[in-house]
Design a protein around this motif. Structure first.
Motif, PDB file in Angstrom:
ATOM      1  N   GLY A   1      97.796  45.553  12.397  1.00 25.35           N
ATOM      2  CA  GLY A   1      97.394  45.084  13.717  1.00 25.35           C
ATOM      3  C   GLY A   1      98.354  44.057  14.283  1.00 25.35           C
TER       4      GLY A   1
ATOM      5  N   ASP B   1      95.630  45.945   6.281  1.00 30.72           N
ATOM      6  CA  ASP B   1      95.123  46.532   7.515  1.00 30.72           C
ATOM      7  C   ASP B   1      95.367  45.584   8.685  1.00 30.72           C
ATOM      8  OD1 ASP B   1      93.853  48.524   8.935  1.00 30.72           O
ATOM      9  OD2 ASP B   1      91.920  47.516   8.811  1.00 30.72           O
TER      10      ASP B   1
ATOM     11  N   PHE C   1      93.458  54.006   1.103  1.00 28.19           N
ATOM     12  CA  PHE C   1      93.202  52.888   0.188  1.00 28.19           C
ATOM     13  C   PHE C   1      91.722  52.800  -0.167  1.00 28.19           C
ATOM     14  CE2 PHE C   1      97.284  50.641   1.144  1.00 28.19           C
ATOM     15  CZ  PHE C   1      97.659  50.529  -0.177  1.00 28.19           C
TER      16      PHE C   1
ATOM     17  N   SER D   1      95.283  42.784  18.875  1.00 25.98           N
ATOM     18  CA  SER D   1      96.335  43.768  19.139  1.00 25.98           C
ATOM     19  C   SER D   1      96.021  44.583  20.394  1.00 25.98           C
ATOM     20  CB  SER D   1      96.546  44.671  17.928  1.00 25.98           C
ATOM     21  OG  SER D   1      95.323  45.147  17.457  1.00 25.98           O
TER      22      SER D   1
ATOM     23  N   THR E   1      94.653  52.905   5.486  1.00 27.13           N
ATOM     24  CA  THR E   1      93.449  52.192   5.081  1.00 27.13           C
ATOM     25  C   THR E   1      92.406  53.143   4.514  1.00 27.13           C
ATOM     26  OG1 THR E   1      93.903  50.697   6.893  1.00 27.13           O
ATOM     27  CG2 THR E   1      91.779  50.497   5.836  1.00 27.13           C
TER      28      THR E   1
ATOM     29  N   GLY F   1      99.558  52.517  14.630  1.00 24.40           N
ATOM     30  CA  GLY F   1      98.120  52.345  14.451  1.00 24.40           C
ATOM     31  C   GLY F   1      97.508  53.517  13.711  1.00 24.40           C
ATOM     32  N   LEU F   2      97.958  54.724  14.055  1.00 26.45           N
ATOM     33  CA  LEU F   2      97.444  55.927  13.379  1.00 26.45           C
ATOM     34  C   LEU F   2      97.791  55.889  11.898  1.00 26.45           C
ATOM     35  CD1 LEU F   2      96.113  58.670  13.650  1.00 26.45           C
ATOM     36  CD2 LEU F   2      98.340  59.642  14.126  1.00 26.45           C
TER      37      LEU F   2
ATOM     38  N   PHE G   1      95.731  53.305  10.100  1.00 27.42           N
ATOM     39  CA  PHE G   1      94.351  53.761   9.887  1.00 27.42           C
ATOM     40  C   PHE G   1      94.273  54.725   8.708  1.00 27.42           C
ATOM     41  CE2 PHE G   1      91.170  57.069  11.046  1.00 27.42           C
ATOM     42  CZ  PHE G   1      90.053  56.315  10.727  1.00 27.42           C
TER      43      PHE G   1
ATOM     44  N   PHE H   1      91.953  53.779  21.037  1.00 24.73           N
ATOM     45  CA  PHE H   1      92.175  54.310  19.699  1.00 24.73           C
ATOM     46  C   PHE H   1      91.925  53.241  18.640  1.00 24.73           C
ATOM     47  CE2 PHE H   1      95.019  55.141  16.152  1.00 24.73           C
ATOM     48  CZ  PHE H   1      94.528  56.363  15.763  1.00 24.73           C
ATOM     49  N   PHE H   2      92.467  52.041  18.879  1.00 26.99           N
ATOM     50  CA  PHE H   2      92.281  50.972  17.889  1.00 26.99           C
ATOM     51  C   PHE H   2      90.822  50.579  17.779  1.00 26.99           C
ATOM     52  CE2 PHE H   2      96.760  49.765  19.071  1.00 26.99           C
ATOM     53  CZ  PHE H   2      97.264  50.511  18.038  1.00 26.99           C
TER      54      PHE H   2
END
Lengths: 157, 227, 107
Positions: free
Chosen positions: B48, B44, B84, C48, B81, B74-75, B78, C74-75
């Motif tokens: 980043g 994860d 997982f 980030s 993760t 990023g999507l 996510f 979003f992050f």
């Protein structure tokens, strides 16, 4: 009324995301967001939320302040030459009881200094929170209760 | 080159250097991470860091379209993760499932004659070849030697054999000893002592070996019916 | 004016990269999964996010800045969700906490 406003906001977001600020694109975005809102028409009960916008914004401001503080604190913990951690899980007694508020509170807690929400008890009375520094359990409990939980109560009650 | 360009150039290079260091450290955690959640957390984190790389590349090249790529990544990260996390939850009580410990304990869990039977029949169809591979996995190298037709499966065996060499704390003998009680293991009983945890993973490993052995036995039944 | 923008961008770049590095160091120094998640979910996200903001500031266009802000939001919104999901999954699957753990009020 609020629905039109909401779809207008969504239309603006659409314009921002697509990056071309023409009238045609705005209209297209409006149509698109109206359609999107129509899809979730049953779940929409967003009446009377507008007056709270100010308080929600203040909650947002608090959130970003805490996020910056939290990243800084974690950085300090990481860079400390001798790391004597006392991690642990404590149970935070919840005052908020609605699903939405608990979710929000849990997410906010995760991004505050040294705490991370793990689970909610089955009767929704307690939020289990993992903390990096658990030497004094009462302090983070007090911080959360007086900070985020209070703000959430103000914004959504 | 103006002053502003120089500042940006230096900052971008320094940022890249820092990110490379962060990337390598995170990869180290992925490689070493003692448990599956450790690795997932590190993966994860890798997403980043890669987003950071993409942002720096956007600054250096001037293509702001890279922002969209970063958001998309990023999507995906996510969602990965979340998937997982579901996987960890699903593998509750059988950590280490899917990792095979090649060696002594596997031979007595897998019925060797059956396996060679499958391997001999193996080369006919694709699905049959698959089951031959499974058989070769479970019964170890002896069955592979017995039947020459299962040779294509042997690279897979070599690959599998190299896996446990990288992961520490597996005692094959122990797994063989405690095999009878393997089924009663739910989750690691003792939470504080790490030794008992590693013990129980080796237990669960032998359990997973039993499972695959069961598969190898049940699978050949199908092509047999077709004949 | 150019120089001011450049310095601001440079600060954002260095800050973001430094936070990412700190998160990576924390990932290696913390004793168990749960404390590692603290490092990854906070310092990593901020790292980030700052780098994305740097792109927005550097471009000088409003649309790009808005997109960078959208990505940042979003992050920040997804990081706690994934950290929470991982934590609860690891806890329910029975992965133990480190010996240094002082309190566990969950039992």
């Amino acid at each position: 009324m609020i629905l039109y406003l909401l779809s207008l906001i969504l239309a603006f977001i659409w314009v921002v995301i697509t990056g071309s600020a023409s009238l045609l694109n705005l209209i297209f975005g409006f149509a698109l967001s109206t359609f999107a809102l129509w899809i979730v028409r049953d779940e929409m009960s967003a009446r009377g939320y507008l007056p709270r916008l100010g308080r929600i914004l203040s909650l947002l401001a608090l959130f970003f302040k805490e996020l910056a503080l939290s990243a800084w604190k974690v950085a300090m913990v990481v860079l400390r030459p001798r790391m004597d951690l006392k991690p642990g899980i404590f149970a935070f007694p919840l005052t908020v009881d609605r699903d939405f508020e608990i979710t929000l509170l849990a997410n906010l807690i995760t991004l505050t200094p040294g705490t991370m929400s793990v689970d909610v008890s089955d009767d929704r009375k307690f939020l289990y929170v993992h903390a990096i520094d658990c030497s004094d359990v009462e302090a983070p409990k007090r911080d959360i209760a007086n900070g985020f939980e209070k703000k959430i109560m103000e914004a959504f009650r | 080159m103006s002053a502003a360009d120089t500042i940006l150039f230096v900052a971008a290079w320094l940022g890249l250097a820092l990110l490379v260091a962060a990337f390598l450290l995170t990869v180290w955690r992925v490689v070493r991470g003692p448990t599956l959640p450790d690795r997932v957390v590190a993966l994860d984190m890798l997403v980043g860091i890669v987003i950071g790389f993409i942002a720096l590349i956007a600054i250096r090249t001037g293509f702001t379209l890279y922002i969209d790529i970063a958001i998309a990544l990023g999507l995906v990260g996510f969602l990965a993760t979340v998937a997982f996390a579901r996987f960890i939850l699903a593998s509750k009580g059988r950590q280490g499932a899917g990792v095979y410990s090649a060696g002594a304990p596997l031979q007595d869990t897998a019925p060797a004659p059956d396996a060679t039977h499958v391997a001999a029949r193996g080369a006919r169809g694709k699905s049959a070849a698959k089951s031959a591979k499974v058989a070769a996995r479970t019964s170890g190298k002896t069955s592979a030697k017995k039947s020459p037709k299962s040779l294509p499966a042997s690279p897979a065996v070599a690959e599998l054999a190299s896996v446990p060499a990288a992961s520490p704390a597996i005692a094959p003998g122990k797994a063989a000893e405690e095999k009878p009680s393997a089924k009663s293991i739910g989750k690691p009983a003792n939470k504080s002592a790490s030794k008992t945890v590693s013990k129980s993973t080796s237990k669960t490993r032998s359990k997973s070996a039993e499972k695959t052995a069961g598969k190898a036995v049940t699978k050949p039944g199908k092509p047999a019916k077709g004949e | 004016m150019d120089v001011v923008f450049a310095i601001f961008t440079a600060i954002l770049i260095l800050g973001g990269a430094a936070f990412a590095l700190v998160a990576a160091i924390g990932l290696n120094r913390f004793p168990d999964v749960y404390s590692r998640m603290h490092a990854a979910s906070k310092a990593g996200t901020v790292g980030s996010g700052l780098l994305l903001l740097a792109v927005g500031v550097h471009s000088g266009e409003l649309s790009v800045l808005a997109r960078a802000l959208a990505g940042f939001f979003f992050f920040v919104l997804t990081a706690p969700v994934s950290a929470h999901l991982l934590a609860i999954a690891a806890l329910k699957a029975g992965y133990s906490m480190s010996d240094k753990t002082v309190t566990n009020e969950m039992e």
